[in-house]
Design an enzyme around this catalytic site. Structure first.
Site, PDB file in Angstrom:
ATOM      1  N   HIS A  27       0.812  -1.224   0.000  1.00 40.58           N
ATOM      2  CA  HIS A  27       0.000   0.000   0.000  1.00 40.58           C
ATOM      3  C   HIS A  27       0.841   1.268   0.000  1.00 40.58           C
ATOM      4  CE1 HIS A  27       0.445  -0.216   4.504  1.00 40.58           C
ATOM      5  NE2 HIS A  27       0.367   1.097   4.408  1.00 40.58           N
ATOM      6  N   GLY A  39       3.689   6.690   8.093  1.00 45.13           N
ATOM      7  CA  GLY A  39       5.079   6.845   7.672  1.00 45.13           C
ATOM      8  C   GLY A  39       5.926   5.657   8.081  1.00 45.13           C
ATOM      9  N   ASN A  40       5.506   4.939   9.143  1.00 42.09           N
ATOM     10  CA  ASN A  40       6.205   3.724   9.550  1.00 42.09           C
ATOM     11  C   ASN A  40       5.909   2.550   8.622  1.00 42.09           C
ATOM     12  OD1 ASN A  40       6.068   4.788  12.820  1.00 42.09           O
ATOM     13  ND2 ASN A  40       7.907   3.751  12.096  1.00 42.09           N
ATOM     14  N   SER A  41       4.849   2.657   7.822  1.00 40.23           N
ATOM     15  CA  SER A  41       4.464   1.561   6.939  1.00 40.23           C
ATOM     16  C   SER A  41       5.634   1.116   6.072  1.00 40.23           C
ATOM     17  CB  SER A  41       3.307   1.982   6.035  1.00 40.23           C
ATOM     18  OG  SER A  41       2.143   2.219   6.788  1.00 40.23           O
ATOM     19  N   VAL A  50      -9.331 -26.407   0.718  1.00 41.99           N
ATOM     20  CA  VAL A  50     -10.471 -26.535   1.626  1.00 41.99           C
ATOM     21  C   VAL A  50     -10.944 -25.143   2.016  1.00 41.99           C
ATOM     22  CG1 VAL A  50      -9.714 -28.733   2.608  1.00 41.99           C
ATOM     23  CG2 VAL A  50      -9.052 -26.584   3.727  1.00 41.99           C
ATOM     24  N   ASP A  58       0.219  -7.635   1.545  1.00 41.33           N
ATOM     25  CA  ASP A  58       0.566  -6.220   1.652  1.00 41.33           C
ATOM     26  C   ASP A  58       2.083  -6.016   1.622  1.00 41.33           C
ATOM     27  OD1 ASP A  58       0.080  -3.468   1.798  1.00 41.33           O
ATOM     28  OD2 ASP A  58       0.342  -3.456   3.968  1.00 41.33           O
TER      29      ASP A  58
END
Length: 516
Positions: free
Chosen positions: A130, A261-263, A320, A160
């Site tokens: 993202h 911002g830490n992402s 499954v 992600d």
């Protein structure tokens, strides 16, 4: 005197052999220092550059912070003019999954920022999907303040994660640790660029492992999960409406402060080893209010290695569908079991069906490890490939029995194209497509899409392993419903990469490959 000469001769010969071995070993290392996967690059780099930190058990992170901070970078992205149709996934942080409740969200910004972690000296950087999704331009600010342009090598919305590459060498590398060994209560550091600040280090402990918060699938679909939906998901294991997907959520939960911002930044242990990639926070305000969530590095390692090898992630499937058991739903399902995964359906032709699993079975263990919830299973299977074998311990009629399941690829759980029309061939893709049927729209909750009804050998889809039967909902981020829509969207590439996304039998997919 003769004895002395003999000893000196032997010593000289030993030294000569040792020196030759050392030179030979160095040459072998030198000839193989590039590595073909991130795992190999890491092994070779740290064989020559051992980590100079150690954990003494004291609450002192000076060495770990000093070792890791140079390898964490600031990522700045720019975008085209926003439109109301955008899913805002390029925003630097996942929408908070509590308190959204149908609120309208602001338009996506023209610019955003996040963090990334250098995982090879020749410029490979891991970050969140993202952070870079739909970006027209990705710029990386290195610790020495150099600004370099980055290319998106590949993305995996299901975890992600994204792998980007800068044209630089000799970069500082963060060592990958082993997220399986992480323990609840262990001290950790979060390192990144929150709120557009310079490198920032925060400390906390691991609060939980294998945590699922139902956020990745919802972010992929550009929708908001409410608190009521989240509680229902936790109780029954049923994902919210329109959120059927193959997202893998087995987050490491930490109370280290994580903010916008830490992402994409680093979660490291006291040894300075990378154990997770920071991804999301639990917040009503969008800022740190207690807990952050990081993707386990063992899962991330498989994703980036696959992207380097194939351009996309190759996943194996058990075949499954299941519901996590608990004291709340066991009576409804009519079982006395309150732990494990209740199998409510077995995919025909899948690995589980071939191994003999049946609806009504309860999965209790995977490779000997007890399973309590769906993330326990998904994260372990998510690290495996088609063709790998996994041992499932199944409870059936009060008896435990082990089954060896060979994982199969996407085609085994793919959406079968039942369209009566053959569709039209798009030469650039090497595929024949047709509009989705009303029945398929109803079954999968779709408003648009086209089905891949045929693949041309040796062309793009075939070369990049994109199978027949998938439903494509977007091309280069643009919604498609017809052959004309696909052809119109194909020239709208970013970074000269064609992006194909949509649904397969297990959920969502995303493929990226060069526009040739």
């Amino acid at each position: 005197m003769k004895q002395m000469k003999k000893i000196l001769g032997i010593t000289f010969l030993a030294a000569l052999i040792g020196g030759a071995a050392a030179i030979g070993g160095y040459k072998i290392f030198e000839n193989n220092q590039t590595g073909s996967t991130i795992s190999e690059k890491q092994q070779l780099y740290f064989a020559n550059n051992p980590l100079k930190v150690s954990s003494t058990g004291e609450v002192n992170f000076v060495q770990a912070a000093a070792a890791v901070s140079p390898g964490v970078v600031h990522i700045k992205t720019t975008y085209a003019a926003p439109s109301r149709g955008d899913n805002n996934s390029q925003m630097d942080i996942f929408r908070d999954f509590f308190g959204g409740g149908g609120r309208s969200m602001p338009s996506a910004p023209r610019a955003a920022s996040g963090s990334g972690v250098i995982i090879s000296a020749d410029g490979y950087i891991i970050t969140n999907n993202h952070v870079v999704e739909n970006a027209e331009k990705v710029e990386v600010v290195l610790t020495d303040r150099r600004k370099v342009q980055a290319t998106v090598v590949g993305r995996d919305p299901n975890t992600d994660l994204a792998l980007i590459k800068v044209n630089a060498t000799g970069l500082p590398v963060v060592k990958m640790g082993n997220s399986d060994q992480v323990q609840v209560g262990e001290w950790v550091l979060a390192i990144g660029f929150p709120l557009d600040l310079q490198t920032t280090v925060t400390a906390g402990i691991v609060s939980a492992k294998a945590r699922s918060i139902g956020i990745i699938g919802r972010e992929q679909q550009g929708d908001q999960i409410t608190e009521e939906e989240y509680q229902e998901y936790q109780r029954t294991g049923k994902r919210p409406k329109q959120a059927a997907n193959t997202s893998i959520e087995a987050f490491i939960q930490t109370d280290a402060a994580i903010n916008p911002g830490n992402s994409g930044g680093a979660l490291v242990n006291a040894n300075g080893e990378l154990i997770g990639i920071n991804s999301a926070i639990a917040s009503q305000s969008g800022y740190n209010q207690g807990y952050g969530f990081a993707i386990p590095i063992n899962l991330a390692r498989k994703v980036v290695d696959d992207i380097m090898k194939y351009g996309s992630v190759k996943r194996g499937y058990i075949g499954v569908s299941f519901v996590p058991l608990s004291a709340d739903n066991s009576k409804e399902i009519k079982t006395t079991e309150i732990t494990g995964l209740y199998v409510n359906d077995v995919v025909a032709g899948g690995g589980a069906a071939a191994a003999g699993l049946k609806a009504g079975d309860v999965i209790k263990k995977v490779d000997g490890v007890t399973i309590y919830d769906s993330p326990d299973l998904q994260e372990k299977i998510g690290r495996l490939n088609p063709g790998d074998k996994v041992k499932l311990t199944i409870l059936r009629n009060g008896e435990l029995k082990d089954y060896s399941v060979t994982l199969k690829g996407e085609a085994s759980v793919g959406i079968v194209a039942n369209n009566t029309t053959k569709g039209a061939t798009i030469e650039k893709l090497g595929a024949t497509i047709a509009p989705v049927t009303p029945a398929q729209k109803s079954k999968y909750g779709l408003s648009n899409g086209v089905v891949v009804t045929g693949i041309t050998e040796g062309k793009a889809f075939d070369n990049y392993g994109i199978p027949k039967g998938l439903i494509i909902t977007k091309v280069n981020g643009i919604s498609v419903s017809s052959v004309a829509d696909v052809e119109k969207a194909l020239p709208q590439t970013r970074n000269n990469m064609i992006s194909i996304s949509g649904l397969d039998g297990g959920g969502t997919f995303n493929y990226n490959f060069p526009d040739k």
